[in-house]
Scaffold this motif. Structure first.
Motif, PDB file in Angstrom:
ATOM      1  N   GLN A 178      -1.957   5.672  12.097  1.00 25.09           N
ATOM      2  CA  GLN A 178      -2.067   5.779  10.647  1.00 25.09           C
ATOM      3  C   GLN A 178      -0.682   5.929  10.029  1.00 25.09           C
ATOM      4  O   GLN A 178       0.156   6.684  10.513  1.00 25.09           O
ATOM      5  N   LYS A 219       1.095   7.229   6.721  1.00 21.02           N
ATOM      6  CA  LYS A 219       0.837   8.096   5.571  1.00 21.02           C
ATOM      7  C   LYS A 219       2.090   8.190   4.715  1.00 21.02           C
ATOM      8  O   LYS A 219       3.191   8.343   5.242  1.00 21.02           O
ATOM      9  N   LYS A 257       0.837  -1.204   0.000  1.00 19.93           N
ATOM     10  CA  LYS A 257       0.000   0.000   0.000  1.00 19.93           C
ATOM     11  C   LYS A 257       0.871   1.253   0.000  1.00 19.93           C
ATOM     12  O   LYS A 257       0.553   2.232  -0.671  1.00 19.93           O
ATOM     13  N   ALA A 264       2.229   1.881  -3.392  1.00 19.75           N
ATOM     14  CA  ALA A 264       1.174   2.391  -4.264  1.00 19.75           C
ATOM     15  C   ALA A 264       0.762   3.819  -3.898  1.00 19.75           C
ATOM     16  O   ALA A 264      -0.055   4.414  -4.574  1.00 19.75           O
ATOM     17  N   GLY A 265       1.318   4.355  -2.800  1.00 19.17           N
ATOM     18  CA  GLY A 265       1.005   5.714  -2.389  1.00 19.17           C
ATOM     19  C   GLY A 265      -0.251   5.824  -1.544  1.00 19.17           C
ATOM     20  O   GLY A 265      -0.757   6.914  -1.322  1.00 19.17           O
ATOM     21  N   GLU A 266      -0.759   4.703  -1.054  1.00 19.24           N
ATOM     22  CA  GLU A 266      -1.979   4.699  -0.259  1.00 19.24           C
ATOM     23  C   GLU A 266      -1.647   4.759   1.234  1.00 19.24           C
ATOM     24  O   GLU A 266      -0.660   4.197   1.689  1.00 19.24           O
ATOM     25  N   ASP A 267      -2.517   5.438   1.989  1.00 19.88           N
ATOM     26  CA  ASP A 267      -2.380   5.482   3.438  1.00 19.88           C
ATOM     27  C   ASP A 267      -3.008   4.227   4.037  1.00 19.88           C
ATOM     28  O   ASP A 267      -3.882   3.610   3.429  1.00 19.88           O
ATOM     29  N   ALA A 268      -2.573   3.865   5.232  1.00 19.36           N
ATOM     30  CA  ALA A 268      -3.136   2.708   5.929  1.00 19.36           C
ATOM     31  C   ALA A 268      -3.429   3.104   7.368  1.00 19.36           C
ATOM     32  O   ALA A 268      -2.601   3.724   8.031  1.00 19.36           O
ATOM     33  N   THR A 269      -4.618   2.752   7.835  1.00 21.13           N
ATOM     34  CA  THR A 269      -5.021   3.066   9.197  1.00 21.13           C
ATOM     35  C   THR A 269      -5.279   1.783   9.968  1.00 21.13           C
ATOM     36  O   THR A 269      -5.982   0.892   9.490  1.00 21.13           O
TER      37      THR A 269
END
Length: 91
Positions: free
Chosen positions: A49, A51, A35, A38-43
């Motif tokens: 989180q 970022k 993730k 891919a440049g996605e944040d994860a919480t």
């Protein structure tokens, strides 16, 4: 805490086999890494989180010579703890 200590701790708390816990943790880390790439944040609720941040190119100085140098643009992952984690640390 090392990775093996985390595996042993989770295994002891849940009663799951260490091999199963290790596979779950490795898969979780691999998913978070995918993730981030891919440049996605994860919480992770209650924990925090992750970022992905873009750092622009900039000028810097070589600390040994003082010469100006170009620092290329890059990406980094920043962690922001959840309120629940912050509150738990204050207690």
């Amino acid at each position: 805490m090392t990775f093996n200590e985390l595996i042993a701790h989770v295994s002891g708390k849940t009663g799951m086999a260490k091999e199963g816990v290790k596979m779950i943790l490795e898969t979780s880390i691999a998913t978070l890494t995918e993730k981030a790439i891919a440049g996605e944040d994860a919480t992770l609720p209650g924990f925090g989180q992750f970022k992905v941040k873009d750092v622009p190119a900039r000028q810097g100085r070589n600390p040994s010579t003082g010469a100006t140098m170009d620092i290329p643009a890059s990406r980094k992952v920043a962690f922001t703890p959840a309120k629940a984690l912050k509150d738990a640390l204050k207690a």
